[in-house]
Design a protein around this motif. Sequence first.
Motif, short mmCIF file in Angstrom:
data_model
loop_
_atom_site.label_atom_id
_atom_site.label_comp_id
_atom_site.label_asym_id
_atom_site.label_seq_id
_atom_site.Cartn_x
_atom_site.Cartn_y
_atom_site.Cartn_z
N SER A 87 9.10 -79.78 81.79
CA SER A 87 10.29 -80.41 82.35
C SER A 87 10.77 -81.41 81.31
CB SER A 87 10.00 -81.09 83.69
OG SER A 87 8.92 -81.99 83.59
N VAL A 88 12.06 -81.76 81.37
CA VAL A 88 12.66 -82.60 80.34
C VAL A 88 13.41 -83.75 80.99
CG1 VAL A 88 14.22 -82.63 78.35
CG2 VAL A 88 12.94 -80.54 78.88
N PRO A 124 22.78 -89.35 79.74
CA PRO A 124 21.83 -90.45 79.95
C PRO A 124 21.05 -90.26 81.25
CG PRO A 124 23.98 -91.30 79.33
CD PRO A 124 24.15 -89.83 79.58
N CYS A 125 19.77 -90.52 81.17
CA CYS A 125 18.88 -90.57 82.34
C CYS A 125 18.85 -89.28 83.16
CB CYS A 125 19.24 -91.75 83.23
SG CYS A 125 19.19 -93.33 82.35
N MET A 126 19.22 -88.16 82.56
CA MET A 126 19.18 -86.89 83.31
C MET A 126 17.82 -86.24 83.16
SD MET A 126 21.23 -83.86 81.27
CE MET A 126 20.63 -82.61 82.38
N SER A 127 17.47 -85.43 84.15
CA SER A 127 16.22 -84.69 84.08
C SER A 127 16.46 -83.24 84.47
CB SER A 127 15.16 -85.33 84.98
OG SER A 127 15.55 -85.24 86.34
N LEU A 128 15.64 -82.39 83.90
CA LEU A 128 15.70 -80.96 84.18
C LEU A 128 14.34 -80.53 84.73
CD1 LEU A 128 17.53 -78.48 84.00
CD2 LEU A 128 16.62 -78.08 81.71
N MET A 129 14.38 -79.78 85.80
CA MET A 129 13.18 -79.37 86.51
C MET A 129 12.21 -78.60 85.63
SD MET A 129 15.50 -76.80 86.51
CE MET A 129 16.64 -76.88 87.85
N ARG A 133 25.17 -76.75 86.03
CA ARG A 133 25.67 -77.73 87.02
C ARG A 133 24.90 -79.04 86.92
NH1 ARG A 133 25.62 -73.13 90.16
NH2 ARG A 133 23.78 -73.80 91.34
N ILE A 134 23.60 -78.98 86.66
CA ILE A 134 22.79 -80.20 86.52
C ILE A 134 23.33 -81.04 85.36
CG2 ILE A 134 20.51 -81.07 85.84
CD1 ILE A 134 19.33 -78.71 87.53
N PHE A 135 23.63 -80.38 84.23
CA PHE A 135 24.21 -81.10 83.09
C PHE A 135 25.56 -81.71 83.47
CE2 PHE A 135 21.05 -78.93 80.55
CZ PHE A 135 20.85 -79.78 79.47
#
Length: 183
Positions: free
Chosen positions: A123-124, A66-71, A169-171
């Motif tokens: 970006s996502v 939820p609410c995550m973003s990827l550069m 790591r971001i996930f």
Amino acid sequence: MFDRQDFIQNCIAAAAEGQAAIRELVAEAVSDPTRIAAELGPPTHAGLTPLYRSKTLTIIHFVWAPCMSLMPHNHQMYSVVGIYDGREDNVFWRRKAASIEAVGAASLGARDVVTLAPDAIHSVLNPIGRMTLAIHVYGGDFFAPEQPRSQWDHETLAEEAWDVERVKRIFADAERRFGVTTG
């Protein structure tokens, strides 16, 4: 009915025909979210799970926290993204002298499919408070592309070398932040 092995075999066969043929298969797969969810099972963790990997084709099951973003990043190969649950917002970018600039956006929900050209930068963001589930198909080896990939810092938009371990790591960080693990 969606069958993982049939989907993989159909994508392998369609890869020779190109991105449009892959798009048709992904669109068919996500057209029945209930069946694809039943075949792949409930998500246990945010992350990317390879379903198939070769030098010419990679199929990945993505689970966005939820609410995550990827550069912003590029793939250096075509990709087809199909959402079967949740929402995925994409911002599309283009290179400028020393950085990148936003040039468009697309918001995808269940049953939506988007295709990205090999030179696309995007970006996502998962803008909702629950996991988003997607199938991504790439026209090459996502984890070891023939051409080096790039990512851009969210804040400075400075270009950096792609770091798949950082993406993992971001996930994991997003999953911990929102406490969404079910396993």
